[in-house]
Write an enzyme that holds these catalytic residues in place. Structure first.
Site, short mmCIF file in Angstrom:
data_model
loop_
_atom_site.label_atom_id
_atom_site.label_comp_id
_atom_site.label_asym_id
_atom_site.label_seq_id
_atom_site.Cartn_x
_atom_site.Cartn_y
_atom_site.Cartn_z
N ARG A 164 28.70 11.11 19.50
CA ARG A 164 29.49 9.91 19.21
C ARG A 164 30.50 9.66 20.34
O ARG A 164 30.80 8.51 20.67
CB ARG A 164 30.21 10.04 17.86
CG ARG A 164 31.19 11.20 17.78
CD ARG A 164 32.00 11.18 16.51
NE ARG A 164 32.80 12.38 16.37
CZ ARG A 164 34.02 12.41 15.83
NH1 ARG A 164 34.58 11.30 15.38
NH2 ARG A 164 34.68 13.55 15.73
N GLU A 223 30.50 -4.32 6.72
CA GLU A 223 29.40 -4.00 7.63
C GLU A 223 28.32 -5.08 7.65
O GLU A 223 27.76 -5.38 8.71
CB GLU A 223 28.78 -2.65 7.26
CG GLU A 223 29.69 -1.46 7.50
CD GLU A 223 30.70 -1.22 6.38
OE1 GLU A 223 31.55 -0.32 6.53
OE2 GLU A 223 30.64 -1.95 5.35
N PHE A 251 26.74 3.51 6.46
CA PHE A 251 27.11 2.11 6.27
C PHE A 251 26.29 1.18 7.16
O PHE A 251 25.90 0.08 6.75
CB PHE A 251 28.60 1.92 6.55
CG PHE A 251 29.47 2.90 5.80
CD1 PHE A 251 29.23 3.18 4.46
CD2 PHE A 251 30.50 3.56 6.44
CE1 PHE A 251 30.02 4.09 3.78
CE2 PHE A 251 31.29 4.47 5.76
CZ PHE A 251 31.06 4.74 4.42
N HIS A 275 27.98 9.65 12.96
CA HIS A 275 28.19 10.48 11.76
C HIS A 275 26.93 10.54 10.88
O HIS A 275 26.99 10.42 9.67
CB HIS A 275 29.37 9.96 10.95
CG HIS A 275 30.69 10.10 11.64
ND1 HIS A 275 30.99 9.37 12.77
CD2 HIS A 275 31.77 10.86 11.36
CE1 HIS A 275 32.21 9.68 13.18
NE2 HIS A 275 32.71 10.59 12.36
N ASP A 281 32.90 15.45 4.71
CA ASP A 281 32.88 14.10 4.12
C ASP A 281 31.96 14.03 2.90
O ASP A 281 32.08 13.11 2.09
CB ASP A 281 32.45 13.08 5.16
CG ASP A 281 33.55 12.78 6.16
OD1 ASP A 281 34.66 13.33 6.00
OD2 ASP A 281 33.32 11.99 7.08
N ARG A 325 28.51 13.62 14.55
CA ARG A 325 29.94 13.95 14.57
C ARG A 325 30.19 15.32 15.20
O ARG A 325 31.20 15.53 15.87
CB ARG A 325 30.45 13.95 13.13
CG ARG A 325 31.89 14.42 12.96
CD ARG A 325 32.22 14.58 11.50
NE ARG A 325 33.63 14.91 11.27
CZ ARG A 325 34.15 15.18 10.07
NH1 ARG A 325 33.38 15.14 9.01
NH2 ARG A 325 35.42 15.47 9.95
#
Length: 314
Positions: free
Chosen positions: A10, A58, A83, A109, A117, A167
């Site tokens: 990322r 989004e 998303f 991610h 998460d 991530r």
């Protein structure tokens, strides 16, 4: 022994966009209120007038990206994979895929390695979703060097591209001085005659490590890095099937719909050999440290070694 450098792809995404901005003046970046996490904030800081924060919306972001592409821009729409691919699927299908617009989707991610998460953010379905959209290119780079090359390739390609980033910091396995990225072409990292390990994304480094361990035990494993899930390098895959007789695929994604099924389909149609898939076994993840989760889900060198040995016994 040289120190192993680790970096999250990322971060490579944000850096690559910023590096390309001067070279490609019509490149713009969109984000869904996650610039600090997706690392598009790097681009925003240097090129604020070419950055658009669409907020936590989004689907709308994809619509804005489609409009920008239709007006001649090269938009990179960025958010977490859950998303970007999940929440905005319908807009990607109808507003980007159907008119075949020049929109790039930067999905960070992805996978179990999102870690703490938890299941709601650990997207292990995105490759499967994007594979079903006609004309969608899917890139899943293995490290920093490959990620930056993939962003450049996506920017230069005319049409929709889904880019998958992680991530977790992962080993840099490619040499920036010699590495060559070609969309749709896999990379043979290690030759071998006994069996082939086909990996993608952050599992590539684990596959290389597993092959080294197998070599110490007398097993000659070929390792192929598939950075382009779609279009798949079927020629390279079938050649490996013919020459080694068995394939083990490794991906940080559901075994349904991802790399394993794409490889199995190609092999089944052209040169049937056993294909054993290592991935998330049709289940949701849970919250925990990324390295621990990867090991618990079998997404590690040790499990690859174990599965290869079982495959050879068959």
């Amino acid at each position: 022994m040289a120190e192993i450098i680790k970096k999250a792809t990322r971060e490579s995404y944000g850096e690559a966009l910023t590096e390309l901005a001067e070279e490609i003046p019509n490149l713009v970046v969109l984000d869904a209120d996650l610039a600090a996490a997706t690392k598009t904030g790097i681009f925003k800081k240097k090129y604020p007038n070419r950055f658009f924060d669409c907020g936590i919306a989004e689907g709308n972001m994809i619509g804005v990206a489609a409009g920008l592409a239709a007006s001649g821009k090269i938009p990179f729409a960025s958010s977490f994979a859950m998303f970007a691919a999940g929440r905005a699927f319908e807009q990607i299908r109808n507003s980007v895929g159907y008119p075949h617009l020049n929109v790039k989707i930067g999905a960070t991610h992805a996978g179990i390695s999102v870690g703490e998460d938890g299941a709601t953010h650990q997207c292990c379905e995105d490759i499967g979703l994007m594979r079903t959209i006609p004309g969608m290119v899917i890139l899943n780079p293995a490290d920093d060097v490959e990620a930056k090359a993939a962003v450049r390739a996506a920017a230069l390609y005319e049409g929709p591209v889904y880019l998958r980033f992680g991530r977790l910091a992962v080993p840099v396995i490619n040499d920036p001085e010699t590495y060559h990225f070609e969309m749709g072409r896999g990379v043979t990292l290690r030759d071998g005659r006994d069996i082939t390990i086909v990996a993608t994304g952050l599992m590539v480094a684990q596959a290389v490590e597993a092959a080294a361990e197998l070599a110490r035990e007398g097993v000659d494993a070929r390792v192929i890095n598939i950075h382009t899930i779609k279009p798949l390098d079927r020629e390279l895959i079938v050649k490996a099937a013919r020459e080694t007789g068995a394939i083990v695929t490794v991906e940080e994604h559901n075994v349904i719909g991802g790399l394993g099924e794409a490889v199995a389909s190609a092999v089944c149609e052209q040169y049937p050999v056993p294909v054993i898939k290592i991935g998330v076994e049709d289940r949701f993840g849970y919250s925990g440290p990324a390295p621990v989760l990867l090991e618990q889900f079998g997404l590690c060198a040790g499990n690859i070694v174990s599965v290869v040995k079982k495959a050879l016994k068959k």
